[in-house]
Write a protein that holds these residues in place. Structure first.
Motif, short mmCIF file in Angstrom:
data_model
loop_
_atom_site.label_atom_id
_atom_site.label_comp_id
_atom_site.label_asym_id
_atom_site.label_seq_id
_atom_site.Cartn_x
_atom_site.Cartn_y
_atom_site.Cartn_z
N VAL A 80 -3.34 3.30 14.90
CA VAL A 80 -3.87 3.63 16.20
C VAL A 80 -3.77 2.14 17.07
CG1 VAL A 80 -5.76 4.30 17.46
CG2 VAL A 80 -5.13 5.62 15.42
N LEU A 81 -4.13 1.04 16.13
CA LEU A 81 -4.32 -0.17 16.64
C LEU A 81 -3.20 -1.05 16.65
CD1 LEU A 81 -6.00 -2.35 18.14
CD2 LEU A 81 -6.85 -3.07 15.84
N THR A 82 -2.43 -1.62 17.47
CA THR A 82 -1.17 -2.30 17.54
C THR A 82 -1.49 -3.37 18.46
OG1 THR A 82 -0.20 -1.22 19.68
CG2 THR A 82 0.17 0.03 17.71
N SER A 83 -0.24 -4.18 18.37
CA SER A 83 -0.38 -5.71 19.05
C SER A 83 -0.51 -5.28 20.45
CB SER A 83 0.91 -6.35 18.82
OG SER A 83 2.20 -5.73 19.34
N TRP A 84 0.04 -4.31 21.19
CA TRP A 84 -0.30 -3.93 22.40
C TRP A 84 -1.66 -3.66 22.95
CZ3 TRP A 84 4.36 -0.40 24.14
CH2 TRP A 84 5.61 -1.03 23.94
N ASP A 85 -2.56 -3.20 21.90
CA ASP A 85 -3.82 -2.81 22.29
C ASP A 85 -4.85 -3.78 22.01
OD1 ASP A 85 -2.58 -0.15 22.22
OD2 ASP A 85 -2.74 0.14 20.07
N VAL A 86 -4.56 -4.97 21.45
CA VAL A 86 -5.43 -5.91 21.27
C VAL A 86 -6.52 -6.16 22.21
CG1 VAL A 86 -5.66 -8.70 20.92
CG2 VAL A 86 -3.95 -6.90 19.59
N ASP A 87 -6.15 -6.56 23.45
CA ASP A 87 -6.95 -6.50 24.72
C ASP A 87 -8.15 -5.42 24.70
OD1 ASP A 87 -6.20 -9.13 25.18
OD2 ASP A 87 -4.35 -8.45 26.39
N GLU A 88 -7.73 -4.52 24.80
CA GLU A 88 -8.63 -3.13 25.25
C GLU A 88 -9.47 -3.03 23.99
OE1 GLU A 88 -8.43 1.20 26.73
OE2 GLU A 88 -6.77 0.63 25.92
N PHE A 89 -9.10 -3.12 22.78
CA PHE A 89 -9.75 -3.20 21.50
C PHE A 89 -11.06 -4.50 21.47
CE2 PHE A 89 -10.80 -3.51 16.72
CZ PHE A 89 -11.26 -2.37 16.77
N ALA A 90 -10.34 -5.43 21.86
CA ALA A 90 -11.60 -6.52 21.94
C ALA A 90 -12.51 -6.28 23.24
CB ALA A 90 -10.75 -7.87 22.61
N VAL A 91 -12.19 -5.50 24.30
CA VAL A 91 -13.36 -5.16 24.96
C VAL A 91 -14.44 -4.26 24.39
CG1 VAL A 91 -13.81 -3.57 27.29
CG2 VAL A 91 -11.82 -5.42 27.33
N LEU A 92 -13.75 -3.32 23.60
CA LEU A 92 -14.57 -2.38 22.95
C LEU A 92 -15.53 -3.06 21.82
CD1 LEU A 92 -15.61 0.48 21.68
CD2 LEU A 92 -13.71 0.03 20.04
N CYS A 93 -15.04 -4.18 21.25
CA CYS A 93 -15.80 -4.95 20.15
C CYS A 93 -16.79 -5.83 21.13
CB CYS A 93 -15.07 -5.72 19.40
SG CYS A 93 -13.84 -5.06 18.35
N ASP A 94 -16.27 -6.34 22.22
CA ASP A 94 -17.43 -7.14 22.86
C ASP A 94 -18.31 -6.18 23.59
OD1 ASP A 94 -18.19 -9.66 24.35
OD2 ASP A 94 -17.84 -8.15 26.10
N ALA A 95 -18.00 -5.01 24.01
CA ALA A 95 -18.89 -4.09 24.61
C ALA A 95 -20.26 -3.75 23.25
CB ALA A 95 -18.44 -2.82 25.13
N VAL A 96 -19.62 -3.38 22.09
CA VAL A 96 -20.50 -3.17 21.18
C VAL A 96 -21.51 -4.04 20.91
CG1 VAL A 96 -20.83 -2.40 18.67
CG2 VAL A 96 -19.13 -1.33 20.22
N ALA A 97 -21.14 -5.35 20.78
CA ALA A 97 -21.89 -6.36 20.51
C ALA A 97 -22.94 -6.69 21.51
CB ALA A 97 -21.16 -7.68 20.40
N ARG A 98 -22.50 -6.54 22.81
CA ARG A 98 -23.39 -6.60 24.04
C ARG A 98 -24.35 -5.40 24.07
NH1 ARG A 98 -21.77 -10.52 27.69
NH2 ARG A 98 -19.90 -11.50 27.24
N HIS A 99 -24.03 -4.11 23.86
CA HIS A 99 -24.75 -3.29 23.38
C HIS A 99 -25.99 -3.49 22.54
CE1 HIS A 99 -25.84 1.09 24.25
NE2 HIS A 99 -26.12 1.07 23.00
#
Length: 158
Positions: free
Chosen positions: A62-81
């Motif tokens: 599900v996670l590929t090299s093309w998805d890195v930026d969007e997945f990083a947004v998710l990780c950042d949002a979880v940390a900020r939440h």
């Protein structure tokens, strides 16, 4: 006008869910097999989220090299939440602000919602919407049908 209806599920999730073959896009562009690297700009808390979730998503395709930026947004949002939740726990849901003072010098106070509630709510929305794209919402997860575990046998052997 944009597309109507819910956002289509990623092909990898459709395959995992057991979607009918005629509803799976077999001609979908596929990223070249490349190593998926966690971005350096992620905070320590966001890196911890990446390290917790990325291995499973990589294993399921599900996670590929093309998805890195969007997945990083998710990780950042979880940390900020999490950070917003901690601030709300420490400071409370309402705050008192000095908005002026009377002629005698007495402060005029106003009570309002904590600004951290806005951060908490907005990051929760990002986590929910982006997480669903990676199959991380409970409803997406409940639809997944996995194949037999490596080495044969059924899932009841675990």
């Amino acid at each position: 006008m944009g597309r109507r209806g819910p956002r289509p599920a990623p092909t990898a999730l459709k395959v995992l869910k057991g979607t009918r073959p005629d509803r799976v896009n077999l001609r979908e562009p596929v990223p070249a097999p490349q190593r998926v690297i966690m971005p350096r700009y992620l905070s320590a808390d966001a890196r911890a989220v990446w390290k917790r979730l990325a291995p499973d998503l990589l294993a399921k395709g599900v996670l590929t090299s093309w998805d890195v930026d969007e997945f990083a947004v998710l990780c950042d949002a979880v940390a900020r939440h999490r950070r917003a939740a901690a601030r709300l726990d420490a400071e409370g849901e309402v705050v008192s602000l000095v908005v002026g003072e009377t002629k005698s010098g007495t402060p005029i106070m106003r009570v309002q919602k904590s600004p951290w509630q806005l951060v908490w709510r907005e990051t929760a929305a990002v986590v929910t919407s982006v997480g669903a794209r990676f199959g991380l919402s409970p409803s997406d997860r409940s639809q997944l049908k996995m194949g037999p575990p490596p080495g044969g046998g059924d899932s009841s052997d675990r």
